[in-house]
Structures are given as C-alpha cells and as structure tokens.
Design an enzyme around this catalytic site. Structure first.
Site, short mmCIF file in Angstrom:
data_model
loop_
_atom_site.label_atom_id
_atom_site.label_comp_id
_atom_site.label_asym_id
_atom_site.label_seq_id
_atom_site.Cartn_x
_atom_site.Cartn_y
_atom_site.Cartn_z
N GLN A 1 0.67 -1.30 0.11
CA GLN A 1 0.01 -0.19 -0.02
C GLN A 1 0.96 1.19 -0.10
O GLN A 1 0.40 2.33 -0.30
CB GLN A 1 -0.95 -0.16 1.14
CG GLN A 1 -2.08 -1.11 1.30
CD GLN A 1 -2.87 -0.98 2.37
OE1 GLN A 1 -3.00 0.14 3.10
NE2 GLN A 1 -3.38 -2.20 2.81
N CYS A 2 2.21 1.10 0.31
CA CYS A 2 2.94 2.31 0.70
C CYS A 2 3.62 2.49 -0.80
O CYS A 2 3.93 1.53 -1.47
CB CYS A 2 4.03 2.04 1.53
SG CYS A 2 3.53 2.09 3.23
#
Length: 585
Positions: free
Chosen positions: A445-446
């Site tokens: 997600q980063c």
C-alpha cells in the site's frame, strides 16, 4: 517622557520581581509593531508687541564681497573651535581691524560706536526671505537683557554645502526694530506645536517595520532573488501574479512538503496543505518539513505541522494546515458515516473554491478523483504529480471553456493541443477508479520510490505551475511536446519556456518525455457527463460513485464500450504503479 511605574506593596515583592522577564515583556509590548507616534514642539515666545523689520532681508552674498565673506568664515571657524560645543548664538563685530566673532556675553565690552554689530544665529530655515523660528526667542532674549537697544542687525547664518562646496551666500542680513519686553510681568504666550504632513495639529506616525522588523526584513530578502531574476534575465516576469496565487496542496507527505518548499522559493505566500495522516519515524528523512521530534507521542498531524514548519522557515507566509479525509470512489460509505463524509466533501469544496491552483499530491489514484471533479467544475488550475519506483508523472489538467464541448478537430502528429482540450489524470483510463489498497499487504500500500524521485517531481510540479501563470493564455496555454525538434530553437510564447501537458521521467534510463493527450469524452472525472451530474446532484451523485463500483462506468458509457469491444480484443489493466500502463493480452 511617558513611561510606566511599577509599584510593589512590599520590599520583598520588589526583590522577588523577575526583572529580566519584566523588561522583556515591556520591550515586546513597545517594539513588536515597530510603529511610533511622536509630536514635536518648538516653543516660541510671543510678545504682546511684535518685532518689526526696518527693511526687507537681503542675502549675505549681495551685501558682503567675497573677501569679507572669506574673512568672516575664518573667524567664525576659529570661534566655534574654541568653544566646548557648537554654539548656535553669537556676536559678529565688524570694525576697522576686521571681523570678530564672540559669545553673547561679550556684548557689554563691544565699542558699538566704532563697530558694526550683528547678532548672529544658526538659521535652519531654507526659505529665501524668511528667517527660522529660533529668531523669535533670540529677539526676546536680546530685548530683555539689552532693553536700551531700539534697532539691531541680525545675521541669519546658513552654513551649508552646495554641490560639495561650502556656501553661506544665501544667509540673510536684516535690521529689526525691537519691542519693549523688559517690563513684562509674566512669561508671554508660547506656540510651537508642529503640524503633521497634512497641515493639522496632530501627531506624526513613523513605521520602522521595514528596517527593524525581522519578518519584513526576511520578506525583502526572499524577494531579492526573484527581483534580480526579473532585472537581469527576464524583464517580463510577472512576480505579482505569482505571489498573489493561492495554492491548495492535497497531500502533505513527500511530494507535498517538497512542492511547498519550491513554491515558497517562487514567492507564493498563500498555501493550504491538506492531509489526514500523522508523522511517522520514517517520514523526516524523506519529507523535508518534518523533524524527529514531530514523530514522538504517536506523531503530530502532517498538514498542521507542515504549515507551522513553513512559517518557521519564512514568517511572512500565510500557511494553513487542514486535517481532512478525502472520500474516494470504491471506498463504500456506511450509513453511519454519511453525515461525516458529507461534511468532509463540503470542506474540500470550500477549499477548492477558495484557491487558484490545486496540487494533487496524494498516495492513491482514487483519492485524486473528487478534487479533479471539483476543480473541473470550478475551472481551476490543477497540477498532478505521481510517483513510481523509478518513474514519475507531472501533468496539468485541461481547463474547459464553453467552446470546449464543440467537436474538436482531428488530431495529427504535429498538432499542438489547445489548453481547453487537454486531458486530466483519469483521461487515459478506461475503467473507473477503484480501491487500490484492497487485498494488498501493508508494504504494497505504500509508495516505494527512489529517494531522489520526489524532489525531481516536486520541482517539476512547482515550475509547471509558474510557467502556466506566466503564459499569456494561462491555464488555456496549448501543450508543447518534445516530439518537435524546433522547440529547442524556436521563440516560445512564455518567458520561462515551453508549457508541456505531461512530464514523464524514467530515472533508470535518465530519460524524460513530454507527451500530450486530448480529454477523453468518457472520462470518469472531467467529462461533461460527470461534471454536469456533480453540479446538478451534488453529494447524492458522489455517494453513488463512492458506493457503486460500476456507477461511473455506466454513467460515462464505458460499460457499453467494453461490451462492444469484448468480442474483438481483451484489455488488461495494471494498478501496480501510480504511473500505470495498459497491456494487451
């Protein structure tokens, strides 16, 4: 002089008073604004019977020859040198032996029958035939102590330089008929309060903030580089237009911090940063407005901390931080949260409306959707930046006009796309934005990028906005591309160079291209169907887009397009990178 008296009831309280803190408080109260009110008075005595002139004043140059003037100045300089301090009132005695300058107290020793006596004084006035105000008091002094004198000669000495050469020729000589002041029973009336610059009996005001206030000094220093740029290199650079632009930065992370710093360097002083995150231990090394202490105790809010950091760098900036979650399509809104989400939408709508340029610097694709729709509806300048691992995208959105809906002419390889026909961040997509974080692990997600990418992309984003502002057509500037070799040598309409639509960099090959694309009539963000639905139905329209994954595709006609092309070929879409690609399968 006015002052403050601080009284304590006991000697113990007096001794316990923190004198350092007390004087610092007073200093800040008196000096923090660096604005001072003052009113000067020059007391002048007014006798009951006015002094009168026996004849009009004449200039010294028309009465004494050059040798006499030279002799007088030699004697005058000797007299002043012999005094302990400068003496503004003196006697000038002209006899057969020449000039003699002495103090007033020597008048009783002067042989007035064989000499010409002048009562001299330093005259501050610059008027041709009028003496200065000190003469009034001087005459009162002479009349009181030398009451037997009915007529006296006065020298109004104006010892100044003209073109670097000492000159007293404009001094005045006059004969005055004295009045009786010796018999006064009380001090005569006094006048002398100075009028202000408007000719009224009111105090004057002096503002020293430009030379004393550190904030004002910083503003002057910050603007110096920009003024030198205009003075030496780009005379047509419109710095006022840049400084007055209000910028809204959606995202106060890696991109947001660096874009804000770049805009500060361009003299933009109105910045609002929006983010809902808090500062973590990994942020300060990549996000230039944060330090280690900001991570403590769970982390400070990013937006507000970034705004305060900007003020600490330059106190003259009008920076504001807003903690806000931006609702996104594909992220369903439960009934219990509808009112909260509606409030967030209203706050975002007000922010977009209050700013001139919006930067999309957010982590996910879908978080850019709502501000893109709002900006398209309000015809705002939008600069979007997105990072991959070793690629980045910086682009400006097209700003549509009333004529933009007309059927555009066919594209050709050498055509320059007008600014009102340029696409937005979503115009290359043929699917609606969805939840890109669903079924992904935390590390997926980063955004994982090479450290230098954010600085490069942020600088490009800030420079792109400034270039757009300097173009004669502003946001409607046509898109130049790197496909044209003559761009390297041709005269460009903008003082800062060409204005691209997109900047795509591939750091692994240190390569950069400037593509351009026309707005997609079925775009899920900027198409007329979406923008008009948002204007008409407002939050109800947005709620359908948030909760129904296929709503935007059905509305814009993408669903029908998919069905029509399904039999011919199958398209696969990758959301792995912010700068996504479309692959044929």
């Amino acid at each position: 002089m006015c002052g403050i008296l601080r009284n304590t009831n006991t000697i113990d309280q007096f001794k316990e008073l923190d004198k350092k803190q007390f004087i610092n408080q007073l200093g800040h109260q008196d000096l923090k604004k660096y604005v001072y009110y003052y009113w000067c008075a020059f007391p002048c005595l007014c006798p009951a019977e006015e002094f009168t002139l026996n004849s009009p004043p004449v200039s010294l140059g028309n009465s004494w020859n050059s040798q006499q003037t030279k002799d007088f100045l030699t004697e005058y300089d000797r007299f002043q040198t012999s005094q302990g301090q400068y003496t503004g009132y003196f006697l000038v005695v002209l006899s057969a032996e020449g000039f003699k300058v002495d103090s007033l107290s020597s008048f009783s020793q002067v042989n007035v029958e064989n000499s010409k006596v002048y009562f001299g004084f330093a005259d501050p006035c610059t008027l041709d035939v009028h003496p200065g105000w000190p003469l009034r008091n001087y005459l009162m002094l002479i009349g009181y102590h030398c009451a037997h004198l009915q007529n006296i000669d006065v020298l109004c000495l104006r010892d100044r330089s003209k073109d670097g050469v000492r000159d007293v020729s404009h001094s005045l000589l006059m004969s005055v008929r004295m009045s009786n002041v010796r018999d006064l029973q009380e001090c005569p009336k006094c006048v002398g309060w100075e009028k202000n610059e408007k000719g009224k009996l009111l105090p004057r005001v002096v503002d020293l903030s430009a030379s004393m206030d550190p904030t004002r000094l910083a503003e002057s220093a910050v603007d110096l580089n920009l003024k030198l740029m205009r003075w030496r290199l780009i005379p047509e650079l419109n710095l006022e237009k840049i400084s007055q632009t209000k910028c809204l930065l959606l995202g106060a992370g890696t991109l947001g911090c660096n874009v804000a710093r770049c805009l500060l360097g361009w003299g933009i002083k109105n910045l609002t940063l929006v983010d809902n995150g808090k500062i973590s231990y990994s942020n300060p090394v990549r996000q230039s407005l944060f330090v280690f202490e900001d991570c403590m105790k769970g982390g400070k809010p990013k937006a507000e901390t970034a705004a305060e950091a900007l003020k600490s760098i330059f106190p003259g900036v009008n920076a504001r931080g807003v903690s806000l979650s931006i609702p996104m399509p594909g992220h369903a809104v439960p009934d219990s949260s509808v009112n909260l989400v509606k409030k967030d939408v209203e706050v975002l709508d007000e922010l977009v409306n209050a700013h001139d340029a919006i930067f999309l610097l957010l982590d996910t694709r879908e978080s850019r959707w709502l501000p893109t729709v709002m900006a398209a509806a309000k015809r705002k300048i939008v600069i979007c930046s997105a990072l991959g691992f070793d690629t980045f995208l910086v682009m400006r959105h097209g700003v549509k006009t009333k004529s933009s809906s007309q059927t555009p002419q066919k594209l050709s390889m050498d055509m320059v796309i007008p600014g009102d026909q340029l696409g937005c961040y979503f115009c290359n997509d043929v699917v609606a934005p969805g939840n890109s974080t669903k079924d992904r692990t935390l590390d997926q997600q980063c955004t994982v990028s090479r450290p230098g990418m954010s600085y490069m992309a942020s600088a490009m984003a800030a420079e792109l906005l400034v270039s757009v502002l300097q173009h004669d057509e502003g946001a409607l500037a046509p898109a130049d591309t790197s496909a044209k070799e003559e761009n390297l040598t041709k005269d460009l309409p903008c003082a800062l160079g060409l204005i691209p639509h997109q900047i795509r960099c591939f750091l692994s090959r240190f390569h950069q291209v400037l593509p351009a694309c026309r707005a997609f009539d079925k775009c899920t963000a900027c198409s007329d169907m979406v923008v008009n639905s948002f204007k008409k139905d407002g939050f109800e329209f947005l709620l359908k887009a948030f909760n129904n994954p296929s709503f935007l595709e059905d509305l814009t006609g993408l669903t029908q397009m998919h069905q029509e092309t399904m039999d011919a070929e199958v398209w696969g879409f990758s959301d792995d990178e912010e700068c996504s690609s479309i692959e044929m399968t």
